[in-house]
Design a protein around this motif. Sequence first.
Motif, PDB file in Angstrom:
ATOM      1  N   MET A 197       0.828  -1.268  -0.014  1.00 46.09           N
ATOM      2  CA  MET A 197      -0.004  -0.036   0.106  1.00 46.09           C
ATOM      3  C   MET A 197       0.779   1.342   0.078  1.00 46.09           C
ATOM      4  N   ARG A 198       1.838   1.161   0.800  1.00 49.99           N
ATOM      5  CA  ARG A 198       2.983   2.449   1.026  1.00 49.99           C
ATOM      6  C   ARG A 198       3.561   2.622  -0.598  1.00 49.99           C
ATOM      7  N   ALA A 199       3.935   1.508  -0.919  1.00 48.56           N
ATOM      8  CA  ALA A 199       5.007   1.407  -2.246  1.00 48.56           C
ATOM      9  C   ALA A 199       3.942   2.053  -3.465  1.00 48.56           C
ATOM     10  N   ALA A 200       2.762   1.506  -3.383  1.00 50.80           N
ATOM     11  CA  ALA A 200       1.742   1.737  -4.539  1.00 50.80           C
ATOM     12  C   ALA A 200       1.520   3.472  -4.450  1.00 50.80           C
ATOM     13  N   ALA A 201       1.391   3.922  -3.252  1.00 54.73           N
ATOM     14  CA  ALA A 201       1.120   5.241  -2.965  1.00 54.73           C
ATOM     15  C   ALA A 201       2.323   6.393  -3.473  1.00 54.73           C
ATOM     16  N   ARG A 202       3.461   5.566  -3.433  1.00 52.06           N
ATOM     17  CA  ARG A 202       4.774   6.182  -3.948  1.00 52.06           C
ATOM     18  C   ARG A 202       4.785   5.872  -5.488  1.00 52.06           C
ATOM     19  N   GLY A 203       4.077   5.282  -6.091  1.00 47.71           N
ATOM     20  CA  GLY A 203       4.155   5.138  -7.359  1.00 47.71           C
ATOM     21  C   GLY A 203       5.099   3.936  -7.843  1.00 47.71           C
ATOM     22  N   TRP A 204       5.492   3.176  -6.818  1.00 45.53           N
ATOM     23  CA  TRP A 204       6.507   2.180  -7.179  1.00 45.53           C
ATOM     24  C   TRP A 204       5.968   1.093  -7.867  1.00 45.53           C
ATOM     25  N   PRO A 205       6.419   0.690  -9.047  1.00 50.04           N
ATOM     26  CA  PRO A 205       6.103  -0.512  -9.655  1.00 50.04           C
ATOM     27  C   PRO A 205       6.405  -1.680  -8.875  1.00 50.04           C
ATOM     28  N   SER A 206       5.238  -2.481  -8.289  1.00 46.43           N
ATOM     29  CA  SER A 206       5.418  -3.492  -7.213  1.00 46.43           C
ATOM     30  C   SER A 206       4.774  -4.771  -7.797  1.00 46.43           C
ATOM     31  N   CYS A 207       5.203  -5.929  -7.111  1.00 49.66           N
ATOM     32  CA  CYS A 207       4.449  -6.903  -7.528  1.00 49.66           C
ATOM     33  C   CYS A 207       4.456  -8.189  -6.534  1.00 49.66           C
ATOM     34  N   VAL A 208       3.692  -9.050  -6.449  1.00 42.06           N
ATOM     35  CA  VAL A 208       3.620 -10.388  -5.642  1.00 42.06           C
ATOM     36  C   VAL A 208       3.541 -11.444  -6.285  1.00 42.06           C
ATOM     37  N   VAL A 209       4.586 -12.548  -5.753  1.00 36.74           N
ATOM     38  CA  VAL A 209       4.547 -13.524  -6.624  1.00 36.74           C
ATOM     39  C   VAL A 209       4.212 -14.830  -5.358  1.00 36.74           C
ATOM     40  N   GLN A 210       3.117 -15.462  -5.251  1.00 41.60           N
ATOM     41  CA  GLN A 210       2.638 -16.418  -4.352  1.00 41.60           C
ATOM     42  C   GLN A 210       3.657 -17.796  -4.889  1.00 41.60           C
ATOM     43  N   PHE A 211       4.073 -18.286  -3.845  1.00 40.57           N
ATOM     44  CA  PHE A 211       4.799 -19.567  -3.886  1.00 40.57           C
ATOM     45  C   PHE A 211       3.796 -20.825  -3.667  1.00 40.57           C
ATOM     46  N   MET A 212       2.645 -20.539  -2.905  1.00 36.74           N
ATOM     47  CA  MET A 212       1.843 -21.880  -2.379  1.00 36.74           C
ATOM     48  C   MET A 212       0.531 -21.464  -3.016  1.00 36.74           C
ATOM     49  N   GLU A 251      -7.327  -8.676  -4.937  1.00 33.97           N
ATOM     50  CA  GLU A 251      -8.033  -7.752  -5.643  1.00 33.97           C
ATOM     51  C   GLU A 251      -7.848  -6.453  -5.299  1.00 33.97           C
ATOM     52  N   SER A 252      -7.465  -5.957  -4.019  1.00 36.74           N
ATOM     53  CA  SER A 252      -7.166  -4.619  -3.660  1.00 36.74           C
ATOM     54  C   SER A 252      -6.018  -4.172  -4.248  1.00 36.74           C
ATOM     55  N   ALA A 253      -4.944  -5.252  -4.192  1.00 34.95           N
ATOM     56  CA  ALA A 253      -3.722  -4.925  -4.789  1.00 34.95           C
ATOM     57  C   ALA A 253      -3.778  -4.422  -6.158  1.00 34.95           C
ATOM     58  N   ARG A 254      -4.387  -5.286  -6.769  1.00 31.66           N
ATOM     59  CA  ARG A 254      -4.492  -4.888  -8.313  1.00 31.66           C
ATOM     60  C   ARG A 254      -5.086  -3.454  -8.388  1.00 31.66           C
ATOM     61  N   ARG A 255      -6.223  -3.294  -7.485  1.00 29.94           N
ATOM     62  CA  ARG A 255      -6.946  -2.014  -7.642  1.00 29.94           C
ATOM     63  C   ARG A 255      -5.558  -0.978  -7.434  1.00 29.94           C
ATOM     64  N   LEU A 256      -4.818  -1.138  -6.685  1.00 31.13           N
ATOM     65  CA  LEU A 256      -3.798  -0.073  -6.408  1.00 31.13           C
ATOM     66  C   LEU A 256      -2.649  -0.227  -7.436  1.00 31.13           C
ATOM     67  N   GLY A 257      -2.843  -1.213  -8.617  1.00 30.70           N
ATOM     68  CA  GLY A 257      -1.946  -1.061  -9.718  1.00 30.70           C
ATOM     69  C   GLY A 257      -0.521  -2.181  -9.427  1.00 30.70           C
ATOM     70  N   VAL A 258      -0.726  -2.990  -8.395  1.00 27.98           N
ATOM     71  CA  VAL A 258       0.202  -3.884  -8.123  1.00 27.98           C
ATOM     72  C   VAL A 258       0.074  -5.430  -9.180  1.00 27.98           C
ATOM     73  N   ASP A 259       0.905  -5.684  -9.652  1.00 34.57           N
ATOM     74  CA  ASP A 259       1.039  -6.844 -10.301  1.00 34.57           C
ATOM     75  C   ASP A 259       1.060  -8.083  -9.454  1.00 34.57           C
ATOM     76  N   TRP A 260       0.101  -9.018  -9.619  1.00 33.49           N
ATOM     77  CA  TRP A 260      -0.090 -10.162  -8.502  1.00 33.49           C
ATOM     78  C   TRP A 260      -0.146 -11.432  -9.475  1.00 33.49           C
ATOM     79  N   PHE A 261       0.882 -12.091  -9.200  1.00 29.18           N
ATOM     80  CA  PHE A 261       1.463 -13.579  -9.964  1.00 29.18           C
ATOM     81  C   PHE A 261       0.930 -14.720  -9.037  1.00 29.18           C
ATOM     82  N   THR A 262      -0.033 -15.336  -9.507  1.00 25.77           N
ATOM     83  CA  THR A 262      -0.516 -16.650  -8.524  1.00 25.77           C
ATOM     84  C   THR A 262      -0.823 -17.620  -9.724  1.00 25.77           C
ATOM     85  N   HIS A 263      -0.698 -18.929  -9.127  1.00 23.79           N
ATOM     86  CA  HIS A 263      -1.034 -19.966  -9.972  1.00 23.79           C
ATOM     87  C   HIS A 263      -2.240 -19.734 -10.683  1.00 23.79           C
ATOM     88  N   GLY A 264      -2.367 -20.109 -12.079  1.00 25.05           N
ATOM     89  CA  GLY A 264      -3.483 -20.247 -12.623  1.00 25.05           C
ATOM     90  C   GLY A 264      -3.589 -18.775 -13.267  1.00 25.05           C
TER      91      GLY A 264
END
Lengths: 187, 187
Positions: B40-55, B66-79
């Motif tokens: 949330m903090r990084a998104a507010a600063r305009g940082w390109p950010s992402c999450v990779v889910q390992f499980m 869903e909220s992360a994507r609304r903030l412009g964060v890339d979210w990579f998960t299985h499928g």
Amino acid sequence: MTDLPTHDRPLPPRRDVDSLVFVNTGDGKGKSTAAFGMLMRAAARGWPSCVVQFMKSGRWRVGEAESARRLGVDWFTHGDGFTWESDDLDRSAGIAREAWRLADRVLTSGEYRLVVLDEVTYPLTYGWLDAETVVARIRERAASTNVICTGRNAHASLVDLADTVTEMRNVKHAHATGVRARRGIDY
Amino acid sequence: MTDLPTHDRPLPPRRDVDSLVFVNTGDGKGKSTAAFGMLMRAAARGWPSCVVQFMKSGRWRVGEAESARRLGVDWFTHGDGFTWESDDLDRSAGIAREAWRLADRVLTSGEYRLVVLDEVTYPLTYGWLDAETVVARIRERAASTNVICTGRNAHASLVDLADTVTEMRNVKHAHATGVRARRGIDY
């Protein structure tokens, strides 16, 4: 794979509650940050949610507040929705007391499903607010209102009241090796 | 009022670094949730950010994603952005290895200022990924890429590499009194 604790024994009988109280305490990072992460989850579910800041954290919460507002979370901080009483000689104590008046209202109104009382432990520690009053009002909150309290040295009666208490323990911190607080990371 | 530790001794000399590595570990709540709060903090600063889910966390991450994507964060998960190799017999190990291939790419590309490796500790514990390789690749990441690793039982060499390590310790948990995981709170 969740944060739920594992059990060797069978689970206790299922207990249904309308809402829960969480406390994030300890000397480590992540107490408030985890609460803000829970706001992301609540916002995605469409829960009306808010944050009440009890300490004047200045620049430290700017980023979170901006993202939270983008997610529809109400964020109450000094200078933003608070009225100010000029005869409060101690500025920090005054901010905390003003925050509590607002918190007391949102805890009982039932309009919020999640209320974050950010850094509420400090005014209790410093004696600016009466701990037993605060704990009693949290206990008597609107039935559907979940509460997250953050801050170091959580008062014993707050820990007693809480359903879930997590201690964020500092194992090591970049600060101790000379790295200063950083925009985008620490604020 | 921040989470920075207090010091009785003078601060060490200032040290400038391009990026930091964080580890959130322990048996308590808030490891991943605090990482999402940092997004949330990084998104507010305009940082390109992402999450990779390992499980494969199933429903447990739907709200945050869903909220992360609304903030412009890339979210990579299985499928979702992962390709799947049908000859991976062990499904969870296969997911983790696929996540690592993606993580390895985003760590070195320099396109992200913040990368969350969510629950990366488990594939190391289970031996699905080689811990020394993962730690070496995090060390050799793009200079400006901050990394947050989450999960229980963080590998010793990951703790050694990290600048900041926090242990989320379970003091008490609603689950132990019979309260089941709840929509909006736990997922």
